[in-house]
Design a protein around this motif. Structure first.
Motif, PDB file in Angstrom:
ATOM      1  N   LEU A 158       0.825  -1.205   0.000  1.00 17.49           N
ATOM      2  CA  LEU A 158       0.000   0.000   0.000  1.00 17.49           C
ATOM      3  C   LEU A 158       0.862   1.259   0.000  1.00 17.49           C
ATOM      4  O   LEU A 158       0.591   2.209  -0.729  1.00 17.49           O
ATOM      5  N   ALA A 159       1.892   1.257   0.841  1.00 10.30           N
ATOM      6  CA  ALA A 159       2.797   2.407   0.914  1.00 10.30           C
ATOM      7  C   ALA A 159       3.479   2.638  -0.432  1.00 10.30           C
ATOM      8  O   ALA A 159       3.613   3.787  -0.890  1.00 10.30           O
ATOM      9  N   THR A 160       3.883   1.571  -1.069  1.00 15.15           N
ATOM     10  CA  THR A 160       4.550   1.668  -2.372  1.00 15.15           C
ATOM     11  C   THR A 160       3.605   2.234  -3.430  1.00 15.15           C
ATOM     12  O   THR A 160       3.964   3.149  -4.183  1.00 15.15           O
ATOM     13  N   GLN A 161       2.386   1.701  -3.490  1.00 12.99           N
ATOM     14  CA  GLN A 161       1.406   2.168  -4.478  1.00 12.99           C
ATOM     15  C   GLN A 161       1.022   3.628  -4.236  1.00 12.99           C
ATOM     16  O   GLN A 161       0.889   4.404  -5.180  1.00 12.99           O
ATOM     17  N   ALA A 162       0.827   3.980  -2.965  1.00 11.97           N
ATOM     18  CA  ALA A 162       0.483   5.365  -2.643  1.00 11.97           C
ATOM     19  C   ALA A 162       1.605   6.302  -3.100  1.00 11.97           C
ATOM     20  O   ALA A 162       1.346   7.334  -3.725  1.00 11.97           O
ATOM     21  N   ALA A 163       2.840   5.930  -2.800  1.00  8.76           N
ATOM     22  CA  ALA A 163       3.983   6.752  -3.207  1.00  8.76           C
ATOM     23  C   ALA A 163       4.062   6.849  -4.729  1.00  8.76           C
ATOM     24  O   ALA A 163       4.352   7.917  -5.281  1.00  8.76           O
ATOM     25  N   ALA A 164       3.774   5.754  -5.412  1.00 10.89           N
ATOM     26  CA  ALA A 164       3.801   5.756  -6.880  1.00 10.89           C
ATOM     27  C   ALA A 164       2.751   6.702  -7.458  1.00 10.89           C
ATOM     28  O   ALA A 164       2.920   7.232  -8.553  1.00 10.89           O
ATOM     29  N   HIS A 165       1.680   6.934  -6.710  1.00  6.00           N
ATOM     30  CA  HIS A 165       0.644   7.868  -7.138  1.00  6.00           C
ATOM     31  C   HIS A 165       0.876   9.275  -6.573  1.00  6.00           C
ATOM     32  O   HIS A 165       0.049  10.171  -6.746  1.00  6.00           O
ATOM     33  N   GLY A 166       1.995   9.447  -5.853  1.00  6.95           N
ATOM     34  CA  GLY A 166       2.334  10.750  -5.297  1.00  6.95           C
ATOM     35  C   GLY A 166       1.415  11.177  -4.157  1.00  6.95           C
ATOM     36  O   GLY A 166       1.158  12.354  -3.970  1.00  6.95           O
ATOM     37  N   LYS A 167       0.924  10.165  -3.406  1.00  7.91           N
ATOM     38  CA  LYS A 167      -0.036  10.457  -2.343  1.00  7.91           C
ATOM     39  C   LYS A 167       0.354   9.737  -1.065  1.00  7.91           C
ATOM     40  O   LYS A 167       1.109   8.773  -1.092  1.00  7.91           O
ATOM     41  N   SER A 168      -0.211  10.219   0.043  1.00  5.98           N
ATOM     42  CA  SER A 168      -0.046   9.501   1.308  1.00  5.98           C
ATOM     43  C   SER A 168      -0.919   8.248   1.262  1.00  5.98           C
ATOM     44  O   SER A 168      -1.864   8.166   0.461  1.00  5.98           O
ATOM     45  N   ILE A 169      -0.632   7.301   2.126  1.00  4.13           N
ATOM     46  CA  ILE A 169      -1.474   6.099   2.199  1.00  4.13           C
ATOM     47  C   ILE A 169      -2.919   6.511   2.495  1.00  4.13           C
ATOM     48  O   ILE A 169      -3.858   6.015   1.868  1.00  4.13           O
ATOM     49  N   ASN A 170      -3.096   7.415   3.445  1.00  2.00           N
ATOM     50  CA  ASN A 170      -4.439   7.837   3.830  1.00  2.00           C
ATOM     51  C   ASN A 170      -5.198   8.427   2.644  1.00  2.00           C
ATOM     52  O   ASN A 170      -6.347   8.063   2.385  1.00  2.00           O
ATOM     53  N   THR A 171      -4.573   9.338   1.928  1.00  2.00           N
ATOM     54  CA  THR A 171      -5.234   9.979   0.788  1.00  2.00           C
ATOM     55  C   THR A 171      -5.559   8.969  -0.295  1.00  2.00           C
ATOM     56  O   THR A 171      -6.669   8.951  -0.836  1.00  2.00           O
ATOM     57  N   TRP A 172      -4.607   8.095  -0.600  1.00  2.00           N
ATOM     58  CA  TRP A 172      -4.803   7.118  -1.666  1.00  2.00           C
ATOM     59  C   TRP A 172      -5.927   6.146  -1.324  1.00  2.00           C
ATOM     60  O   TRP A 172      -6.815   5.895  -2.133  1.00  2.00           O
ATOM     61  N   ILE A 173      -5.936   5.626  -0.098  1.00  2.00           N
ATOM     62  CA  ILE A 173      -6.980   4.671   0.309  1.00  2.00           C
ATOM     63  C   ILE A 173      -8.338   5.371   0.409  1.00  2.00           C
ATOM     64  O   ILE A 173      -9.356   4.794   0.027  1.00  2.00           O
TER      65      ILE A 173
END
Length: 112
Positions: free
Chosen positions: A85-100
């Motif tokens: 999750l952390a990796t995917q969020a970072a890949a989208h330029g977002k925090s885990i919280n924002t991405w989820i």
């Protein structure tokens, strides 16, 4: 979906094969309010009656009918999922919280 909206309040609908009836239970309220019927039309009518009784009791007792949510909840996931999750969020330029939060918003529909 199994959600019925009545006068701005949502109820989860299920079928109870033991009594051969639909059951509705309002969610997001400060108390319990459920209702039963054999047809969808009757279920809506019974839901309206149940909701009115619940709202009348809330008004009588001075209780806010809607449950208040903080906007926070804890979610436990396995460490490897947390890492992904952390990796995917970072890949989208977002925090885990924002991405989820964005992903959850895409999954939840209130119109059905």
């Amino acid at each position: 979906m199994n959600i019925l909206e009545i006068n701005g309040y949502r109820a989860v609908i299920s079928f109870d094969p033991q009594i051969n009836m639909f059951r509705g239970e309002f969610v997001g309220i400060n108390g319990g309010a459920d209702f039963y019927a054999t047809t969808v039309d009757d279920l809506r009518k019974e839901g309206e009656v149940s909701l009115k009784a619940f709202l009348d009791m809330c008004a009588e007792d001075g209780v806010e009918p809607r449950k208040q949510y903080s906007g926070k909840f804890n979610l436990r996931v396995p460490p490897d999922l947390h890492e992904r999750l952390a990796t995917q969020a970072a890949a989208h330029g977002k925090s885990i919280n924002t991405w989820i939060t964005e992903l959850l918003s895409q999954c939840i529909r209130y119109d059905q």
